[in-house]
Design a protein around this motif. Structure first.
Motif, PDB file in Angstrom:
ATOM      1  N   UNK A 142      65.382  -4.620  58.634  1.00 47.34           N
ATOM      2  CA  UNK A 142      64.752  -3.339  58.955  1.00 47.34           C
ATOM      3  C   UNK A 142      65.169  -2.213  58.011  1.00 47.34           C
ATOM      4  N   UNK A 143      64.260  -1.268  57.828  1.00 42.28           N
ATOM      5  CA  UNK A 143      64.490  -0.101  56.980  1.00 42.28           C
ATOM      6  C   UNK A 143      64.213   1.163  57.781  1.00 42.28           C
ATOM      7  N   UNK A 144      64.854   2.269  57.364  1.00 43.10           N
ATOM      8  CA  UNK A 144      64.482   3.533  57.963  1.00 43.10           C
ATOM      9  C   UNK A 144      63.350   4.149  57.125  1.00 43.10           C
ATOM     10  N   UNK A 145      62.769   5.217  57.623  1.00 49.94           N
ATOM     11  CA  UNK A 145      61.601   5.807  56.961  1.00 49.94           C
ATOM     12  C   UNK A 145      61.920   6.346  55.567  1.00 49.94           C
ATOM     13  N   UNK A 146      63.136   6.794  55.345  1.00 48.45           N
ATOM     14  CA  UNK A 146      63.529   7.273  54.016  1.00 48.45           C
ATOM     15  C   UNK A 146      63.565   6.109  53.029  1.00 48.45           C
ATOM     16  N   UNK A 147      64.091   4.977  53.451  1.00 48.68           N
ATOM     17  CA  UNK A 147      64.148   3.795  52.587  1.00 48.68           C
ATOM     18  C   UNK A 147      62.741   3.285  52.270  1.00 48.68           C
ATOM     19  N   UNK A 148      61.834   3.363  53.241  1.00 47.67           N
ATOM     20  CA  UNK A 148      60.443   2.952  53.003  1.00 47.67           C
ATOM     21  C   UNK A 148      59.812   3.867  51.954  1.00 47.67           C
ATOM     22  N   UNK A 149      60.105   5.160  52.036  1.00 49.44           N
ATOM     23  CA  UNK A 149      59.589   6.125  51.055  1.00 49.44           C
ATOM     24  C   UNK A 149      60.123   5.798  49.660  1.00 49.44           C
ATOM     25  N   UNK A 150      61.411   5.500  49.558  1.00 50.58           N
ATOM     26  CA  UNK A 150      62.019   5.144  48.273  1.00 50.58           C
ATOM     27  C   UNK A 150      61.442   3.836  47.739  1.00 50.58           C
ATOM     28  N   UNK A 151      61.207   2.877  48.640  1.00 49.68           N
ATOM     29  CA  UNK A 151      60.613   1.602  48.257  1.00 49.68           C
ATOM     30  C   UNK A 151      59.220   1.832  47.665  1.00 49.68           C
ATOM     31  N   UNK A 152      58.445   2.725  48.285  1.00 52.24           N
ATOM     32  CA  UNK A 152      57.108   3.035  47.788  1.00 52.24           C
ATOM     33  C   UNK A 152      57.190   3.582  46.369  1.00 52.24           C
ATOM     34  N   UNK A 153      58.126   4.494  46.115  1.00 56.37           N
ATOM     35  CA  UNK A 153      58.268   5.082  44.788  1.00 56.37           C
ATOM     36  C   UNK A 153      58.545   3.995  43.752  1.00 56.37           C
TER      37      UNK A 153
END
Length: 161
Positions: A142-153
């Motif tokens: 699992x990831x938090x929403x900040x990590x998902x944002x960084x993953x998208x970048x």
């Protein structure tokens, strides 16, 4: 002149009768469409066209993401865990806190991803359909929403978008 007017009226009437057929969407993933319409369309709008300033369109980038393992995971993580923070899609800015849909089953998430990638995106390269086993594997980390944002970048940079 009257003949041209009658002809133009007839052409317009014919075009109007064909319009719904010309824009009819072929749906290969009806379960995914149902989930999308019930959970996602409120922000991303019908057909995934997006809402300026709020939620980005889903009619191009997901098809490109789905061709790489990192992009596929990013799509899945975004649906499961949500994402927030500013993003750009085709030079338009969006800043919305997408909620988590982790309560959806693995099958429902796979179906909605398949609907977005294969029914809403005209181009999806060599992408293969998502399945519940793939979604289950993403849940294991699992990831938090900040990590998902960084993953998208990272995915955007890797794809040159």
């Amino acid at each position: 002149m009257k003949t041209a007017s009658v002809l133009m009226s007839a052409l317009m009437a014919g075009a109007m009768s064909l319009a719904p057929q010309a824009f009819a969407q072929t749906v290969h993933y009806p379960g995914g469409k149902s989930t999308f319409d019930g959970k996602c369309a409120v922000c991303h709008q019908a057909g995934g066209r997006g809402m300026d300033g709020l939620a980005p369109p889903l009619v191009e980038y997901p098809g490109k993401y789905a061709g790489t393992s990192e992009g596929r995971a990013q799509l899945g993580h975004t649906v499961m865990y949500g994402m927030f923070g500013p993003i750009k899609v085709k030079e338009k800015s969006y800043n919305f806190k997408m909620p988590s849909f982790a309560s959806l089953s693995d099958e429902e998430i796979a179906d909605v991803l398949n609907y977005v990638v294969f029914d809403l995106n005209a181009e999806h390269g060599a992408a293969r359909p998502f399945d519940a086993a793939e979604v289950k594997a993403w849940r294991a980390g699992p990831l938090d929403q900040t990590a998902v944002h960084q993953q998208r970048a990272s995915v955007i940079k890797g794809l040159g978008l």
